[in-house]
Design an enzyme around this catalytic site. Structure first.
Site, PDB file in Angstrom:
ATOM      1  N   SER A 265      13.889-118.052  25.411  1.00 35.98           N
ATOM      2  CA  SER A 265      12.938-119.167  25.438  1.00 35.98           C
ATOM      3  C   SER A 265      11.990-119.178  24.247  1.00 35.98           C
ATOM      4  CB  SER A 265      12.124-119.120  26.732  1.00 35.98           C
ATOM      5  OG  SER A 265      11.434-117.882  26.839  1.00 35.98           O
TER       6      SER A 265
ATOM      7  N   GLU B  80      -6.294-125.868  28.572  1.00 35.89           N
ATOM      8  CA  GLU B  80      -7.354-126.102  29.551  1.00 35.89           C
ATOM      9  C   GLU B  80      -6.849-127.076  30.617  1.00 35.89           C
ATOM     10  OE1 GLU B  80     -10.263-124.658  29.727  1.00 35.89           O
ATOM     11  OE2 GLU B  80      -9.907-123.467  27.894  1.00 35.89           O
TER      12      GLU B  80
ATOM     13  N   HIS C  54       5.045-117.792  25.228  1.00 37.03           N
ATOM     14  CA  HIS C  54       5.628-118.983  24.608  1.00 37.03           C
ATOM     15  C   HIS C  54       4.625-119.665  23.689  1.00 37.03           C
ATOM     16  CE1 HIS C  54       7.875-118.323  28.420  1.00 37.03           C
ATOM     17  NE2 HIS C  54       8.882-118.418  27.562  1.00 37.03           N
TER      18      HIS C  54
END
Length: 274
Positions: free
Chosen positions: A44, A213, A229
């Site tokens: 990934s 956020e 990631h």
């Protein structure tokens, strides 16, 4: 979207993306230059991401920005895969079907090999991990392509004193040993990224990773604190380091590379619909 449609979309996006700049070294019939492809086998951290995952970004999505004309990218990296599961699912076989003489096969695994509690993915660094990696090396060479091993890029993890911490155990060392044994070019992304995270520090690395956020992205309404990631800035930085290392290891010539020292706007990253 159904699993079949998602796989079809992924397969189409793995087709080589045409780029522009300088000629490649490989030649087709009649001595005419032909395109060479960099095939990415990985997890990934490198994979193509879609609109429903934005702003998460794999470094393979940014690699074309640093490659010249005649070089294309086929990104076969897939979320959650290890060196073992990528092979067991037939993904290496599918990748090799598209490999031509003179191509490169970039091999980056480790994150999910470490999940030894999962028998479908876990490997042991100096036995099964190396054994699976050898299959990629042999498969590329059988196609008269050049395999390139990439140690897994580091996670964002810092000690209390602000020191960037390695997280991959013995897997990078096992890959380095295999590269030396098999005489395969090695791009040490683990070491390069660890040094880069140390340079940026805990605060400087936060925008590189998928930290959001609440309300910042409709895909993550409750926010996100992901230290594995990347966001576009992180993917671009890792792709730049990968391209530079390909040149330093003489896998690619200087004329095959571009923008190594130039800004690449994060707005260049786009996420297709799944």
């Amino acid at each position: 979207m159904s699993l079949t449609r998602r796989r079809t979309a992924a397969a189409l996006l793995a087709l080589p993306l045409a780029l522009t700049a300088t000629p490649a070294l490989a030649h087709g019939g009649g001595g005419r230059p032909r395109s060479r492809t960099l095939h990415i086998a990985g997890d990934s951290t490198a994979a193509q991401k879609y609109a429903d995952a934005a702003p998460e970004t794999g470094w393979g999505m940014a690699l074309p920005f640093f490659l010249g004309r005649g070089l294309t990218v086929a990104n076969h990296a897939m979320n959650g895969r290890s060196s073992k599961s990528f092979i067991d699912e037939g993904r290496l076989t599918a990748l090799l079907e598209g490999v031509r003489p003179g191509d490169l096969v970039l091999i980056q695994f480790g994150h999910n090999d470490e999940k030894t509690e999962d028998p479908a993915r876990g490997t042991d660094p100096y036995t099964t991990y190396q054994e699976y990696l050898r299959q990629y090396v042999k498969g590329a060479r059988a196609r008269r392509a050049e395999p390139v091993l990439l140690t897994p890029v580091e996670r964002r993890r810092f000690a209390a004193d602000g020191t960037a911490r390695p997280t991959h155990g013995e897997y990078p060392a096992a890959m380095r040993a295999l590269a030396a044994e098999e005489r395969v070019p090695l791009l040490d992304l683990q070491a390069l990224s660890l040094a880069r995270w140390q340079e940026l520090g805990p605060d400087g690395t936060e925008p590189y990773f998928n930290w959001l956020e609440p309300g910042e992205s409709p895909n993550y309404p409750d926010g996100k604190q992901d230290n594995t990631h990347f966001r576009p800035a992180g993917a671009i930085d890792v792709a730049r380091a990968t391209a530079r290392a390909l040149g330093e290891e003489r896998v690619l010539a200087p004329r095959d590379l571009r923008r190594l020292d130039d800004p690449v706007p994060v707005e260049w990253i786009t996420w297709p619909q799944a």
